[in-house]
Structures are given as structure tokens and as C-alpha cells.
Write a protein that holds these residues in place. Structure first.
Motif, PDB file in Angstrom:
ATOM      1  N   GLU A   1       0.791  -1.227   0.000  1.00 18.23           N
ATOM      2  CA  GLU A   1       0.000   0.000   0.000  1.00 18.23           C
ATOM      3  C   GLU A   1       0.827   1.282   0.000  1.00 18.23           C
ATOM      4  O   GLU A   1       0.320   2.332  -0.400  1.00 18.23           O
TER       5      GLU A   1
ATOM      6  N   SER B   1       2.647  -8.637  -5.935  1.00 19.85           N
ATOM      7  CA  SER B   1       1.458  -8.797  -6.780  1.00 19.85           C
ATOM      8  C   SER B   1       1.297 -10.241  -7.246  1.00 19.85           C
ATOM      9  O   SER B   1       0.190 -10.675  -7.557  1.00 19.85           O
TER      10      SER B   1
ATOM     11  N   ARG C   1      -3.695  -7.780  -4.611  1.00 18.09           N
ATOM     12  CA  ARG C   1      -4.504  -6.749  -5.273  1.00 18.09           C
ATOM     13  C   ARG C   1      -3.953  -5.347  -4.976  1.00 18.09           C
ATOM     14  O   ARG C   1      -3.841  -4.508  -5.874  1.00 18.09           O
ATOM     15  N   SER C   2      -3.587  -5.092  -3.726  1.00 17.89           N
ATOM     16  CA  SER C   2      -3.029  -3.786  -3.354  1.00 17.89           C
ATOM     17  C   SER C   2      -1.722  -3.516  -4.083  1.00 17.89           C
ATOM     18  O   SER C   2      -1.475  -2.390  -4.540  1.00 17.89           O
TER      19      SER C   2
ATOM     20  N   ARG D   1      -0.796  -4.793  -6.996  1.00 14.65           N
ATOM     21  CA  ARG D   1      -1.119  -4.530  -8.413  1.00 14.65           C
ATOM     22  C   ARG D   1      -1.646  -3.113  -8.607  1.00 14.65           C
ATOM     23  O   ARG D   1      -1.282  -2.424  -9.557  1.00 14.65           O
ATOM     24  N   GLU D   2      -2.506  -2.666  -7.706  1.00 16.75           N
ATOM     25  CA  GLU D   2      -3.073  -1.314  -7.801  1.00 16.75           C
ATOM     26  C   GLU D   2      -1.977  -0.257  -7.635  1.00 16.75           C
ATOM     27  O   GLU D   2      -1.944   0.724  -8.374  1.00 16.75           O
ATOM     28  N   ARG D   3      -1.099  -0.462  -6.684  1.00 19.48           N
ATOM     29  CA  ARG D   3      -0.005   0.505  -6.479  1.00 19.48           C
ATOM     30  C   ARG D   3       0.917   0.537  -7.694  1.00 19.48           C
ATOM     31  O   ARG D   3       1.368   1.610  -8.112  1.00 19.48           O
TER      32      ARG D   3
ATOM     33  N   ARG E   1       0.063  -0.116 -10.751  1.00 20.64           N
ATOM     34  CA  ARG E   1      -0.683   0.593 -11.804  1.00 20.64           C
ATOM     35  C   ARG E   1      -0.569   2.095 -11.601  1.00 20.64           C
ATOM     36  O   ARG E   1      -0.321   2.840 -12.564  1.00 20.64           O
TER      37      ARG E   1
END
Length: 164
Positions: free
Chosen positions: A130, A142, A152-153, A155-157, A159
């Protein structure tokens, strides 16, 4: 070293509060302890109070919060406020992982690969996923983070980092 009562009275006086409610109510003591943590001037008094505090979960909560606020070199003395056993073991791991976190965030520490990451707690993995900007670590998390949330966190970071 102060007794529990002396330390509690001193903390209350420093906070401009009445010591009697704190003495009688663990919720009031938590508020007093929590308010004392950010102030380095109060921490020695707080440690004396915690040495006499009968409520072990309350001591554990204060110590865990203190570990986030104090420098790495002071963490052991906070951990040692807890009796030997699971609460101290948990605090010791948290103190170690905060040191890892700080060195990773400062870019001062290499990671030895997936085996080291697997040994980290879910708490540390999620914090990295995060908050850290290391593409290498985020890519690893990831794919191999301990939980779906961590993966998921990460991968989002990743991105967000790649989009900026």
C-alpha cells in the motif's frame, strides 16, 4: 523509577487531567497513555506506568502503538515492558518488521528474494503493497503476496506508479 500510582498521577498532571478516573478506568488510562506517546518528555513516565499496569492487553496495545513512534534504537525497551510470552513475541516481531519497513522505505536495504518476502508477516506485506514505491517489491507481492488483498493492493499501487 516511579510506582504505578506516581507515574499515573504525573502523566495526568502533564495532560491536565484528573488521576483518579485514570486509576479506576482502563479506558481513561488508554486515552491518557495514547495522548502521552507522541511526547518524548512523557515517554519515560509512561514506561513507568506501564511497568505497573495490571491490564496486559492494554500494555500490549500501548507498546504496539509506541513502536510506530519511537526510533529503532528505543524499540527493545518498549518490547521489554511486556511479560515473556505471546504478547512480547508479537511486539518483538513488529519491532523487527518496522525496522525492515523503515530501511526499505529509505532505500537502504536490499531484499534477498521471495523467501525473505514469504517470511514477512501479512501486516508488513500489506504495508509495503500500500505504501512503498519499489516496483520490484510490488511486482513480487502482486504475484506472491500472502493474501488476495496484498496481491490486489500491490497490483493497484504498481498501476498507479506506472501511470504517473
Amino acid at each position: 523509577m516511579r510506582t504505578f500510582d506516581e507515574a499515573l498521577r504525573e502523566l495526568a498532571a502533564m495532560a491536565g487531567a484528573d488521576a483518579q478516573p485514570a486509576h479506576d478506568d482502563e479506558h481513561v488510562r488508554w486515552t491518557l497513555y495514547e495522548a502521552s506517546l507522541p511526547d518524548p518528555e512523557r515517554r519515560g513516565v509512561l514506561q513507568d506506568a506501564l511497568r505497573g499496569e495490571a491490564n496486559a492487553p492494554l500494555v500490549s496495545a500501548v507498546v504496539t502503538k509506541a513502536l510506530e513512534l519511537v526510533p529503532d534504537g528505543e524499540r527493545r525497551q518498549w518490547v521489554d515492558l511486556l511479560p515473556p510470552g505471546p504478547l512480547r513475541d508479537f511486539a518483538r516481531v513488529r519491532a523487527t518488521e518496522l525496522g525492515i519497513w523503515e530501511s526499505l522505505a529509505a532505500g537502504e536495504r536490499p531484499v534477498d528474494g521471495p523467501a525473505e518476502i514469504d517470511a514477512w508477516s501479512r501486516w508488513l506485506q500489506l504495508r509495503i503493497a500500500e505504501q512503498l514505491d519499489s516496483v520490484r517489491l510490488l511486482e513480487e507481492l502482486s504475484q506472491a503476496g500472502a493474501t488476495k488483498r496484498i496481491r490486489r493492493s500491490a497490483r493497484e499501487r504498481l498501476r498507479l506508479l506506472r501511470a504517473s
